[in-house]
Design an enzyme around this catalytic site. Structure first.
Site, short mmCIF file in Angstrom:
data_model
loop_
_atom_site.label_atom_id
_atom_site.label_comp_id
_atom_site.label_asym_id
_atom_site.label_seq_id
_atom_site.Cartn_x
_atom_site.Cartn_y
_atom_site.Cartn_z
N CYS A 20 74.03 77.47 3.65
CA CYS A 20 75.07 78.33 3.07
C CYS A 20 75.52 77.80 1.71
O CYS A 20 75.73 78.57 0.77
CB CYS A 20 76.27 78.43 4.01
SG CYS A 20 75.88 79.26 5.55
N SER A 21 75.68 76.48 1.62
CA SER A 21 76.15 75.90 0.36
C SER A 21 75.00 75.39 -0.51
O SER A 21 75.24 74.80 -1.57
CB SER A 21 77.14 74.76 0.63
OG SER A 21 76.47 73.69 1.30
#
Length: 192
Positions: free
Chosen positions: A159-160
């Site tokens: 996600c990051s």
């Protein structure tokens, strides 16, 4: 890239050759792609000193290679348009490459990592290719400390877009093994 990997496997060739075909694929015509594939293969053979007579000279004249039929079939299958046959050269400087020569360059010795860039990309981002407009941010690399008596493998936050790597791994071989375990042991997201 999967098509080239499948072609390599079907002909009994090492899959590292698929990356050379992928690089050559960027050119416009199949004729140019075939020439580029052979040139890239020649560079790889020279960098591994295959057929280079004087090992002390870094860049003496380049040997002329004759490839096994499986390699020729692979390159013709990958880039089939406008094929015209050329006879193999036949002179004193010719180096006949064998399948064994190619497999030796596979790099499956102790501590070698058999990971593709695509696998690393999937592990880090969850995507199997770079999106047309790129990622929303650059991939970050963060480091964590190994606690005494523990062995944590690298991990990622897709996600990051962050890859977490261990600090304090003493040996390169140990780091390669950790990366191989993390990436090959990852289940990923699969494809629908």
């Amino acid at each position: 890239m999967d098509v080239f990997v499948d072609l390599c496997q079907s002909l009994g060739l090492p899959v590292w050759i698929a990356a050379l075909l992928q690089s050559a694929k960027r050119l416009r015509s199949d004729h140019s792609r075939r020439k580029k594939a052979y040139r890239l293969l020649q560079r790889k053979l020279i960098s591994h000193r295959v057929g280079v007579k004087d090992k002390s000279l870094p860049h003496q004249h380049q040997p002329t290679y004759v490839y096994p039929e499986e390699v020729k079939m692979l390159i013709r299958s990958a880039f089939p348009k406008d094929i015209c046959g050329h006879p193999d050269p036949n002179h004193d400087e010719v180096v006949h490459i064998t399948l064994e020569d190619l497999w030796k360059m596979e790099g499956r010795g102790k501590g070698e990592v058999d990971i593709t860039y695509e696998e690393l990309l999937v592990f880090t981002t969850g995507a199997d290719s770079i999106p047309p407009l790129g990622f929303q941010q650059p991939v970050l690399i963060e480091f964590y400390d190994q606690e005494p008596g523990t062995r944590r493998i690298p991990y990622a936050s897709t996600c990051s877009l962050t890859l977490f790597l261990p600090r304090g791994v003493g040996e390169e071989e140990d780091f390669k093994e950790l990366m191989n375990t993390a990436i090959k042991g990852s289940l990923g997201f699969g494809k629908v």
